[in-house]
Design an enzyme around this catalytic site. Structure first.
Site, short mmCIF file in Angstrom:
data_model
loop_
_atom_site.label_atom_id
_atom_site.label_comp_id
_atom_site.label_asym_id
_atom_site.label_seq_id
_atom_site.Cartn_x
_atom_site.Cartn_y
_atom_site.Cartn_z
N PHE A 159 0.86 -1.18 0.00
CA PHE A 159 0.00 0.00 0.00
C PHE A 159 0.90 1.23 0.00
O PHE A 159 1.63 1.47 0.96
CB PHE A 159 -0.92 0.04 1.22
CG PHE A 159 -1.85 1.22 1.21
CD1 PHE A 159 -3.08 1.16 0.57
CD2 PHE A 159 -1.48 2.42 1.81
CE1 PHE A 159 -3.93 2.26 0.54
CE2 PHE A 159 -2.32 3.53 1.78
CZ PHE A 159 -3.54 3.44 1.14
N ASP A 244 9.52 2.95 1.27
CA ASP A 244 8.35 3.68 1.77
C ASP A 244 8.31 3.49 3.28
O ASP A 244 7.88 2.45 3.78
CB ASP A 244 7.10 3.13 1.10
CG ASP A 244 5.82 3.79 1.59
OD1 ASP A 244 5.84 4.42 2.65
OD2 ASP A 244 4.77 3.63 0.91
N LYS A 273 3.05 10.69 7.87
CA LYS A 273 2.36 10.26 9.08
C LYS A 273 2.94 10.89 10.35
O LYS A 273 2.68 12.03 10.65
CB LYS A 273 2.31 8.74 9.14
CG LYS A 273 1.32 8.13 8.12
CD LYS A 273 1.07 6.68 8.37
CE LYS A 273 0.06 6.09 7.38
NZ LYS A 273 -1.32 6.55 7.59
#
Length: 419
Positions: A159, A244, A273
């Site tokens: 993802f 990532d 985040k």
């Protein structure tokens, strides 16, 4: 401020607390359904206030937040230092566009390069989110081409975001299919299979994208051996290795990067985040002069990325993590949680590092556990029918973790009885 400005603020400003008090949770959800797009479904609760690892809903119910806005609220809710820095910066200089820079933008770039031990010539691009950081990384990969490199490799279960480039890297068909055709050239290979990786990386490969731990797939860590093999294969083929670390970076695993222990130097990483402690900010970091020169002036940009408030928020978050022993706390409390979870009847497997934890159940009741948790005052997440994910604030205490462990057997029983 002029007299008219002051008058306008006094008469028209509505404090957030006053807005929150204008209705019950049910009333707010009714207004939500008539005014917001339904891309997230029906929200589980209407939250109005937070402090540390706790939040309260519109009806006054308290919850222990064990999801942290999906690994975002690194220092918890309403951290006094982070919020004071944001307010001070906004009162000083809020937005300047990318025609200008600011001291906070430069200082944050320098800080990140130091934290990740980037070699000379490394650079930073600031965005507003993880998906935007991955879009920039996708374009970086496209630039690594000599006319024959068109293949970009990602993993099954990956993802990387929902915008078109990031979505092409994301593996889940339910997310991809409604928006095809997506940007081409992306292939997905089996998760964790070193031989499949070596077979896929060749002289047509522009880049390999990896999450050191796949969060949305249920907290699945890649082994150190896999990350090292990825570095070896991409180096040999002239391809980029892009990590990532949007969900795993900034202390989530008890280290600044989840990939630290592999002892490798990637060509680029993406962050977001937890970087802003709840304020939107993302970053692409390119390692070394060769990679950093792939994107030149005019080839990418953003209006809001790297604005003074976002970069001040990130600097404040990093300072708080460093000065308050947060990395050690993430390691200690994470180990406590994982050990406790392994002893709970009905839990079949526990995975993760630091305070990014996934655990599997012996029945397809994870969504029901989420609901039972809410009813009991705990916020958790179910990325799969048998999997629960925890990504709480990094300041979670052992006592708070123990409360959840003590309650979990009853939550599992309630979930099974509800099926």
């Amino acid at each position: 401020m002029s007299h008219s400005d002051a008058e306008l603020v006094e008469t028209n400003a509505t404090p957030a607390s006053e807005i929150a008090g204008q209705g019950s949770g049910a009333e707010w959800l009714s207004r939500y359904s008539s005014s917001l797009m339904g891309v997230f479904g029906t929200p589980q609760r209407v939250l109005v206030r937070g402090a540390g690892c706790l939040v309260w809903d519109a009806d006054g119910k308290e919850y222990l937040d064990l999801l942290g806005g999906i690994a975002v609220n690194a220092m918890g809710h309403a951290h006094p230092f982070v919020t004071s820095v944001i307010a001070s910066q906004l009162a000083t200089l809020g937005h300047v566009s990318n025609f200008f820079t600011s001291p906070t933008q430069i200082a944050l770039a320098e800080k990140l390069l130091a934290l990740v031990k980037a070699p000379a010539g490394s650079k930073v691009f600031f965005a507003n989110s993880g998906t935007e950081a991955n879009e920039a990384a996708f374009k970086l990969a496209r630039r690594n081409s000599d006319g024959k490199r068109s293949k970009i490799i990602a993993l099954e279960g990956a993802f990387h975001g929902r915008t078109m480039g990031a979505l092409a890297l994301t593996a889940k068909e339910a997310y991809r299919t409604p928006f095809e055709p997506l940007p081409g050239g992306v292939v997905h290979i089996p998760f964790g299979d070193i031989e499949a990786l070596r077979a896929a990386v060749d002289d047509t490969t522009a880049a390999v994208f990896l999450e050191p731990i796949q969060g949305e797939a249920g907290v699945r860590p890649l082994s150190t051996e896999y990350l090292q093999a990825a570095r070896e294969a991409t180096t040999a083929a002239g391809a980029l290795l892009i990590l990532d670390e949007v969900q795993t970076g900034i202390g989530r695993t008890g280290k600044w990067l989840a990939s630290e222990d592999a002892g490798i130097v990637p060509d680029a990483i993406t962050l977001a985040k937890g970087l802003g402690g709840g304020f939107p900010v993302g970053a692409l970091i390119t390692f070394g002069e060769a990679t950093s020169s792939l994107l030149s002036a005019g080839q990418h940009g953003t209006t809001f990325g790297g604005n003074p408030v976002a970069t001040a928020a990130a600097l404040a978050t990093l300072h708080a993590i460093e000065s308050q022993g947060v990395l050690e706390n993430a390691r200690t409390v994470g180990a406590f949680l994982r050990k406790g979870l392994a002893d709970v009847d009905g839990v079949t497997e526990v995975r993760g590092v630091g305070l990014l934890i996934g655990f599997d159940l012996d029945a397809d009741v994870a969504p029901a556990v989420v609901q039972a948790g809410l009813d009991a005052g705990f916020i958790v997440n179910s990325p799969g029918p048998r999997t629960i994910r925890l990504a709480p604030p990094l300041i979670l205490s052992t006592e708070q973790a123990g409360r959840f462990l003590a309650a979990l057997p009853a939550l599992l029983q309630t979930a099974k009885e509800s099926q």
